[in-house]
Write a protein that holds these residues in place. Structure first.
Motif, PDB file in Angstrom:
ATOM      1  N   SER A  12      71.945  31.324 -11.004  1.00  0.00           N
ATOM      2  CA  SER A  12      72.488  31.661 -12.314  1.00  0.00           C
ATOM      3  C   SER A  12      73.752  32.503 -12.198  1.00  0.00           C
ATOM      4  N   LEU A  13      73.827  33.343 -11.153  1.00  0.00           N
ATOM      5  CA  LEU A  13      74.998  34.193 -10.979  1.00  0.00           C
ATOM      6  C   LEU A  13      76.194  33.385 -10.471  1.00  0.00           C
ATOM      7  N   LYS A  14      77.378  33.797 -10.879  1.00  0.00           N
ATOM      8  CA  LYS A  14      78.596  33.117 -10.457  1.00  0.00           C
ATOM      9  C   LYS A  14      79.530  34.126  -9.783  1.00  0.00           C
ATOM     10  N   HIS A  15      80.422  33.619  -8.955  1.00  0.00           N
ATOM     11  CA  HIS A  15      81.445  34.471  -8.358  1.00  0.00           C
ATOM     12  C   HIS A  15      82.781  33.734  -8.405  1.00  0.00           C
ATOM     13  N   TRP A  16      83.844  34.484  -8.310  1.00  0.00           N
ATOM     14  CA  TRP A  16      85.175  33.899  -8.378  1.00  0.00           C
ATOM     15  C   TRP A  16      85.651  33.488  -6.988  1.00  0.00           C
ATOM     16  N   VAL A  17      86.237  32.311  -6.902  1.00  0.00           N
ATOM     17  CA  VAL A  17      87.000  31.887  -5.732  1.00  0.00           C
ATOM     18  C   VAL A  17      88.449  31.864  -6.192  1.00  0.00           C
ATOM     19  N   GLY A  18      89.238  32.797  -5.662  1.00  0.00           N
ATOM     20  CA  GLY A  18      90.556  33.007  -6.239  1.00  0.00           C
ATOM     21  C   GLY A  18      90.380  33.493  -7.671  1.00  0.00           C
ATOM     22  N   ASN A  19      91.308  33.086  -8.552  1.00  0.00           N
ATOM     23  CA  ASN A  19      91.151  33.440  -9.963  1.00  0.00           C
ATOM     24  C   ASN A  19      91.028  32.208 -10.849  1.00  0.00           C
ATOM     25  N   GLY A  20      90.785  31.041 -10.207  1.00  0.00           N
ATOM     26  CA  GLY A  20      90.725  29.806 -10.985  1.00  0.00           C
ATOM     27  C   GLY A  20      89.424  29.046 -10.893  1.00  0.00           C
ATOM     28  N   PHE A  21      88.525  29.490 -10.012  1.00  0.00           N
ATOM     29  CA  PHE A  21      87.280  28.761  -9.799  1.00  0.00           C
ATOM     30  C   PHE A  21      86.110  29.743  -9.907  1.00  0.00           C
ATOM     31  N   HIS A  22      85.369  29.657 -11.008  1.00  0.00           N
ATOM     32  CA  HIS A  22      84.227  30.533 -11.257  1.00  0.00           C
ATOM     33  C   HIS A  22      82.978  29.724 -10.944  1.00  0.00           C
ATOM     34  N   VAL A  23      82.339  29.993  -9.802  1.00  0.00           N
ATOM     35  CA  VAL A  23      81.394  29.028  -9.239  1.00  0.00           C
ATOM     36  C   VAL A  23      80.006  29.608  -9.001  1.00  0.00           C
ATOM     37  N   HIS A  24      79.031  28.706  -9.042  1.00  0.00           N
ATOM     38  CA  HIS A  24      77.694  28.967  -8.543  1.00  0.00           C
ATOM     39  C   HIS A  24      77.673  28.524  -7.076  1.00  0.00           C
ATOM     40  N   GLY A  25      77.335  29.425  -6.163  1.00  0.00           N
ATOM     41  CA  GLY A  25      77.260  29.065  -4.743  1.00  0.00           C
ATOM     42  C   GLY A  25      75.909  28.431  -4.443  1.00  0.00           C
ATOM     43  N   LEU A  26      75.858  27.109  -4.368  1.00  0.00           N
ATOM     44  CA  LEU A  26      74.576  26.397  -4.341  1.00  0.00           C
ATOM     45  C   LEU A  26      74.075  26.048  -2.947  1.00  0.00           C
ATOM     46  N   LEU A  27      74.968  25.801  -2.011  1.00  0.00           N
ATOM     47  CA  LEU A  27      74.573  25.542  -0.630  1.00  0.00           C
ATOM     48  C   LEU A  27      75.445  26.388   0.281  1.00  0.00           C
ATOM     49  N   ARG A  28      74.850  26.921   1.342  1.00  0.00           N
ATOM     50  CA  ARG A  28      75.576  27.679   2.346  1.00  0.00           C
ATOM     51  C   ARG A  28      74.990  27.368   3.713  1.00  0.00           C
ATOM     52  N   PRO A  29      75.828  27.348   4.772  1.00  0.00           N
ATOM     53  CA  PRO A  29      75.301  27.101   6.120  1.00  0.00           C
ATOM     54  C   PRO A  29      74.543  28.316   6.622  1.00  0.00           C
ATOM     55  N   SER A  30      73.248  28.180   6.817  1.00  0.00           N
ATOM     56  CA  SER A  30      72.462  29.324   7.290  1.00  0.00           C
ATOM     57  C   SER A  30      71.163  28.846   7.921  1.00  0.00           C
ATOM     58  N   GLY A  31      70.978  29.183   9.180  1.00  0.00           N
ATOM     59  CA  GLY A  31      69.706  28.980   9.873  1.00  0.00           C
ATOM     60  C   GLY A  31      69.124  27.587   9.741  1.00  0.00           C
ATOM     61  N   GLU A  32      67.823  27.555   9.422  1.00  0.00           N
ATOM     62  CA  GLU A  32      67.098  26.292   9.424  1.00  0.00           C
ATOM     63  C   GLU A  32      67.482  25.366   8.280  1.00  0.00           C
ATOM     64  N   ILE A  33      68.110  25.896   7.215  1.00  0.00           N
ATOM     65  CA  ILE A  33      68.497  25.020   6.114  1.00  0.00           C
ATOM     66  C   ILE A  33      69.515  23.981   6.562  1.00  0.00           C
ATOM     67  N   ASN A  34      70.272  24.290   7.639  1.00  0.00           N
ATOM     68  CA  ASN A  34      71.228  23.309   8.143  1.00  0.00           C
ATOM     69  C   ASN A  34      70.556  21.983   8.474  1.00  0.00           C
ATOM     70  N   ASN A  35      69.319  22.038   8.965  1.00  0.00           N
ATOM     71  CA  ASN A  35      68.627  20.814   9.382  1.00  0.00           C
ATOM     72  C   ASN A  35      68.268  19.917   8.210  1.00  0.00           C
ATOM     73  N   ILE A  36      68.095  20.504   7.011  1.00  0.00           N
ATOM     74  CA  ILE A  36      67.661  19.687   5.873  1.00  0.00           C
ATOM     75  C   ILE A  36      68.800  19.357   4.905  1.00  0.00           C
ATOM     76  N   ILE A  37      70.003  19.880   5.192  1.00  0.00           N
ATOM     77  CA  ILE A  37      71.142  19.513   4.348  1.00  0.00           C
ATOM     78  C   ILE A  37      72.246  18.799   5.127  1.00  0.00           C
ATOM     79  N   SER A  38      72.214  18.826   6.453  1.00  0.00           N
ATOM     80  CA  SER A  38      73.235  18.162   7.274  1.00  0.00           C
ATOM     81  C   SER A  38      73.329  16.677   6.895  1.00  0.00           C
ATOM     82  N   PRO A  39      74.543  16.114   6.809  1.00  0.00           N
ATOM     83  CA  PRO A  39      75.843  16.608   7.274  1.00  0.00           C
ATOM     84  C   PRO A  39      76.580  17.487   6.259  1.00  0.00           C
ATOM     85  N   PHE A  40      75.908  17.862   5.176  1.00  0.00           N
ATOM     86  CA  PHE A  40      76.552  18.701   4.167  1.00  0.00           C
ATOM     87  C   PHE A  40      76.366  20.169   4.549  1.00  0.00           C
ATOM     88  N   ILE A  41      77.368  20.983   4.240  1.00  0.00           N
ATOM     89  CA  ILE A  41      77.387  22.362   4.700  1.00  0.00           C
ATOM     90  C   ILE A  41      77.326  23.336   3.535  1.00  0.00           C
TER      91      ILE A  41
END
Length: 287
Positions: A12-41
């Protein structure tokens, strides 16, 4: 056999990337989650946001990437892109930008001059797609995929699917990929039931952009990320009115993932080399 849901979350929380993209960070490369989302990062969702008109375009200034690809899906609003390989252009609603950073690239991304001068609703998804070791130092490349280039498939009377990458129902998506990937988005104004057939031993992720979907008796609403098991081939979706979603499917890359900021490589040493190469201007420059 049905692919089972193994993980789901919303942000639900959003953060700014630069000043033009207010985004929900939904996927991030971290530990074991890489195995279930690869090839997406990584995946960020800029859910619909109203921007006022501005004399100065908002966005993200020049920054580097190495070792993967960035894919931007434009749903509302416009983005202007340029990079050190000579790629660039304006991404309009329905378009997709596919940038292969490969050995290294420097780029910037801003709201287009036209969008900035008028303002309006802005909605985008940015996805990072990993490259296997043998392609991490490939030459940078830019694919500008226009809305008119993307096949539209009527899955049911109520649901249409756009095939952006991969193969489905004897049609091919326009995106050229380095590994086996299927990317498709869906939209429908009325409720429907959709059955999809995907390959076994692939990773599958569904992002609900609007409306809701019922899977195996469970409802998932907008901004939900749903990750499925590799086992099985079928997805059965019961969609709501005004449904919109993005589906990612691909063969996993079974290699180490080491990420640092804008670089995704296989080892820490390769990350250190990427930092040094960028600082020494080896990834090119924007004029």
């Amino acid at each position: 056999m049905i692919k089972k849901v193994i993980l789901t979350h919303t942000k639900s929380l959003k953060h700014w990337v630069g000043n033009g993209f207010h985004v929900h960070g939904l996927l991030r490369p971290s530990g074991e989650i890489n195995n279930i989302i690869s090839p997406f990062i990584m995946m960020d969702y800029a859910s619909p946001k109203e921007f006022l008109k501005s004399d100065i375009p908002k966005g993200v200034g020049k920054h580097p990437h190495r070792g993967f690809e960035t894919v931007t899906f434009a749903y509302q609003g416009e983005v202007q892109h340029r990079d050190s390989s000579g790629g660039g252009g304006t991404i309009k609603p329905g378009d997709v930008q596919w940038m292969t950073a490969g050995s290294g690239i420097v780029h910037d991304e801003f709201h287009s001059e036209s969008f900035s001068s008028k303002g309006g609703l802005f909605e985008m998804v940015q996805l990072w797609v990993n490259l296997p070791k043998k392609y991490k130092m490939t030459s940078p490349k830019y694919q500008s995929i226009k809305k008119s280039d993307i096949p539209n498939i009527n899955l049911t009377d109520e649901i249409d699917m756009r095939l952006i990458a991969g193969e489905y129902l004897n049609q091919s998506g326009p995106a050229a990929t380095f590994t086996k990937i299927n990317i498709m988005d869906f939209h429908g104004e009325k409720k429907s039931t959709v059955s999809l057939s995907l390959e076994e031993n692939t990773n599958t992720i569904l992002l609900v952009l609007s409306g809701s979907v019922k899977i195996e008796g469970q409802f998932y609403r907008d901004k939900s990320v749903i990750i499925f098991d590799q086992i099985g081939t079928n997805l059965n979706l019961e969609t709501s009115d005004n449904f919109k979603a993005l589906l990612l499917n691909g063969e996993p890359i079974n290699e180490p993932v080491v990420s640092y900021g804008p670089f995704v490589m296989n080892t820490k040493q390769e990350i250190e080399e990427a930092i040094s190469d960028y600082q020494n201007g080896k990834m090119g420059n924007l004029l």
